[in-house]
Design an enzyme around this catalytic site. Structure first.
Site, PDB file in Angstrom:
ATOM      1  N   SER A 105       4.318 -12.995   4.297  1.00 17.06           N
ATOM      2  CA  SER A 105       4.764 -12.378   3.048  1.00 17.06           C
ATOM      3  C   SER A 105       5.701 -13.332   2.289  1.00 17.06           C
ATOM      4  CB  SER A 105       5.433 -11.032   3.352  1.00 17.06           C
ATOM      5  OG  SER A 105       5.665 -10.304   2.177  1.00 17.06           O
ATOM      6  N   ASP A 270      -4.643  -5.157   3.358  1.00 16.70           N
ATOM      7  CA  ASP A 270      -3.415  -5.487   2.624  1.00 16.70           C
ATOM      8  C   ASP A 270      -3.710  -5.406   1.127  1.00 16.70           C
ATOM      9  OD1 ASP A 270      -1.144  -6.558   1.483  1.00 16.70           O
ATOM     10  OD2 ASP A 270      -1.117  -8.367   2.734  1.00 16.70           O
ATOM     11  N   HIS A 303      -0.217  -4.438   4.420  1.00 20.38           N
ATOM     12  CA  HIS A 303       0.585  -5.667   4.356  1.00 20.38           C
ATOM     13  C   HIS A 303       1.391  -5.880   5.637  1.00 20.38           C
ATOM     14  CE1 HIS A 303       2.585  -8.960   2.378  1.00 20.38           C
ATOM     15  NE2 HIS A 303       3.768  -8.427   2.571  1.00 20.38           N
TER      16      HIS A 303
END
Lengths: 326, 326
Positions: A105, A270, A303
Site C-alpha cells: 500500500s 482489492d 486491499h
C-alpha cells in the site's frame, strides 16, 4: 532490508517487545526468523515516517521555535520526503545499498519511490497492493476523512493539544471510512453478513447489524491511539504521490531511472488499489526492460490482503527472497 | 402509474412549477409528454415518502402530542410502511390497480415491495438499479453517514429544531460519502481526473483536487436543504429492506406472492447495487414463472446511471411502456 510502513503502522514491523507478548508487529506473519522475509538471513529495518505519531518527529512533537507542539503548523510531507529521510538514516547507519525495500500500500509507494530517488541504492523492490497514483475515488474517500477531522469542533486548526481536547469524532469517522475501503464487499459479507446483533431490527439508532458494531469499535480504537494531524498528512501524501507527474503523465518515462529488480503483487478483490493499477507499474517497468515478476493473487480480502496470511502469497515472497543474496 | 422516489428526491418527479422554469423534476428525462414514460398516455403519481422532508409527515412536522416537531421521536419507517401508505393514498384516489409502479434504487425497492404487499394492485413493476438487500458494505457506508450525523454536537438526539441549530457538519459528510458510492471510479476519473485546482499541490488542507471541490459543494448544498433526521431514517429503511427475511433467506419463496410482470434493469458500473444483485431478483422471479425482462446496460456512470440520459436505457423503458395498455 528496509520495510517502510503504510497508513497506521510504525517501526514495529515484527516480533514483540520484552514484557509485551501480545503486542505483535504489524507484519509479523511476513517478517521474522523462518518467515518469508527471514531475519536469520536479512537484517530488517523498520522506520517511523516523518510526521507520524509513533516516535518520529510529527505534529505531536515540540516545535523548537515555540516550545509548543507543532500541531497544525507541522508541514505536509510527501512520499519523496519520507524516502529522503530514510536515505539519511541509511547514511547514518552506513548502509550504502539495501538488498531490498519492501512495502504494501503506502509502503509500496515508498518502495517504488526508493528506486526513483536513489536508483543505485536498492537492489530489489517489492511493491505490493500498490498504485502509481490515487484515482479520483481514492482521493474522494481521503477528502471525506479529512473533512470529518477538520470540521470536528475539537480540531481548532490542528492546535487541539494545547486546548486539552482531541478531534476524536472526526478521527473515528475517518477510520470507519478507511476500513470500508480496505475490505472487499465479499469479505465483509463473509465476515458480518446481515447478522442482527439483537436478533431482530431495533427500529432505532443503536447497533443493528454486526458490521456497525465492528466499524464503531474500529473507529473508537483508532481514535484512542492515532493522531488526527498525522492522519491528515498521511492522506495528503497518498493523494499527491504521482511519479509520472513530472513526465507529462508518462509512467514509463518516470520509471526509466529505476535500476532495481521488482516483485509486484496485487490482489483481485482489492478495489482500492485494483490489480489494473499494479499492471500499469509492471507495464512501465517492462517498457524500461527491468526485471519484473508480477503476481496477481485471487484473494478475497480486498486491499488488506497484503497483511493477511495466504499460503500462495507467503510462498511467492519466500521464493523471491530465497533467490536474493543477503 | 406510481413513481416512488429514492433517497433525496420527492413528489416532484418531472416538469416544472409555475414561475420556476429551472426547477426540473428529478426524473424529467424519463417522465413527461413524449418521454419514455409518456404522460400523454399515463397518469403519473409522485409521492413523498412518509418521514421525508419535502411535504410528507416527518421529523420536521409537528407532533400533535407535544405541539413541537417530532424530531428524534419520529418513528423509524420501512419500505413496507411506505408502500402501505401509498396504498392508502391509492384507496383515497379510488385507484384499484396501478398500470405500473416504477422506481430506481430505493424507489425500485418500493416497486418490488408493491408486488409483494399488494400483488393484485400492480400490473407491471419496473425495478431499476435495485438490490434484494443491502450488503454489509452498503450498510457500512450508511452507518458511517449516520454516525457522522448523530455525533455532530448540534444533533441533540434529533431535537435540534427546538435549539435553533442544525447538524450540518454531519449531514454534509453523510452526503459526501453517499456521493462517492453513487458514482463509479471510472466516471469520477473521467469527470475530475487528478486535476489540481491551483495547478500545483498546495501542501495544505485547502482544496487541491477538483473532486474535493465537487464533494464539498455537494455536501454543503445538501446540508442546506435536507433534514438530518430524515436522512437517518431513510438509510435505516434501506438497511432493513429484506423481502426474503421471513422466508429463511429464500428470495424465490419470498417473491412467490408477486403477480406483476417485471422489467429489471441494472448497470454494469453500479458497484453499490451491482448487476449480480438484480440478477438475484430476476432468478427468483423466473423460479416463480413470472414474466420478466432483464436488461444489463454497459453504462459508465455507476449507481446514478438510473438517473442519466442513455439512449439504450430510454429506448428500453419506452418500448416496455408502449406494450402496456394504459
Amino acid at each position: 532490508m528496509l520495510v517502510p510502513h503504510a497508513l497506521n503502522a510504525s517501526h514495529h514491523v515484527a516480533g514483540t517487545y520484552a514484557g509485551q507478548p501480545d503486542n505483535l508487529g504489524w507484519w509479523d506473519n511476513m517478517v521474522g526468523p523462518g518467515k518469508p522475509l527471514d531475519t536469520r538471513r536479512f537484517f530488517v529495518i523498520g522506520v517511523n515516517n516523518l510526521g507520524g505519531c509513533h516516535g518520529s518527529s510529527g505534529p505531536i512533537t515540540t516545535n523548537p521555535a515555540t516550545g509548543k507542539p507543532w500541531g497544525g503548523d507541522f508541514p505536509v510531507v510527501t512520499v519523496e520526503d519520507w524516502v529522503a529521510a530514510q536515505a539519511r538514516l541509511a547514511d547514518r547507519l552506513g548502509i550504502e545499498r539495501f538488498a531490498a525495500v519492501m512495502g504494501g500500500s503506502l509502503g509500496a509507494m515508498q518502495a517504488l519511490q526508493w528506486t526513483l530517488s536513489f536508483p543505485e541504492r536498492v537492489r530489489h523492490a517489492l511493491v505490493i497492493a500498490a498504485t502509481p497514483t490515487l484515482t479520483a475515488q481514492n482521493i474522494a474517500f481521503n477528502e471525506v476523512a479529512r473533512q470529518a477531522i477538520v470540521t470536528d469542533p475539537d480540531f481548532h486548526d490542528g492546535h487541539y493539544y494545547e486546548r486539552g481536547v482531541l478531534p476524536r469524532r472526526g478521527l473515528r469517522l475517518a477510520r470507519m471510512i478507511g476500513h470500508i475501503t480496505y475490505l472487499s464487499d465479499d469479505a465483509m459479507m463473509e465476515k458480518f453478513g446481515r447478522v442482527l446483533r439483537r436478533g431482530r431490527p431495533g427500529y432505532d439508532f443503536d447497533i443493528d447489524f454486526e458490521v456497525e458494531s465492528y466499524l464503531r469499535y474500529q473507529g473508537d480504537k483508532f481514535a484512542g491511539y492515532f493522531d488526527a494531524n498525522t492522519y491528515l498528512r498521511i492522506t495528503k501524501a497518498l493523494d499527491y504521490f504521482d511519479p509520472a507527474a513530472d513526465f507529462g503523465g508518462d509512467l514509463s518515462a518516470a520509471l526509466a531511472r529505476a535500476r532495481a529488480n521488482f516483485l509486484v503483487i496485487s490482489f483481485t478483490s482489492d478495489w482500492r488499489f485494483a490489480p489494473s493499477r499494479s499492471r500499469e507499474i509492471v507495464r512501465a517497468l517492462l517498457d524500461n526492460r527491468r526485471v519484473v515478476s508480477y503476481l496477481e493473487l485471487d484473494a478475497p480480502h480486498g486491499h488488506d490482503a497484503f497483511l493477511m496470511e495466504d499460503a500462495r502469497y507467503m510462498a511467492a515472497v519466500r521464493a523471491y527472497f530465497e533467490n536474493i543474496a543477503p
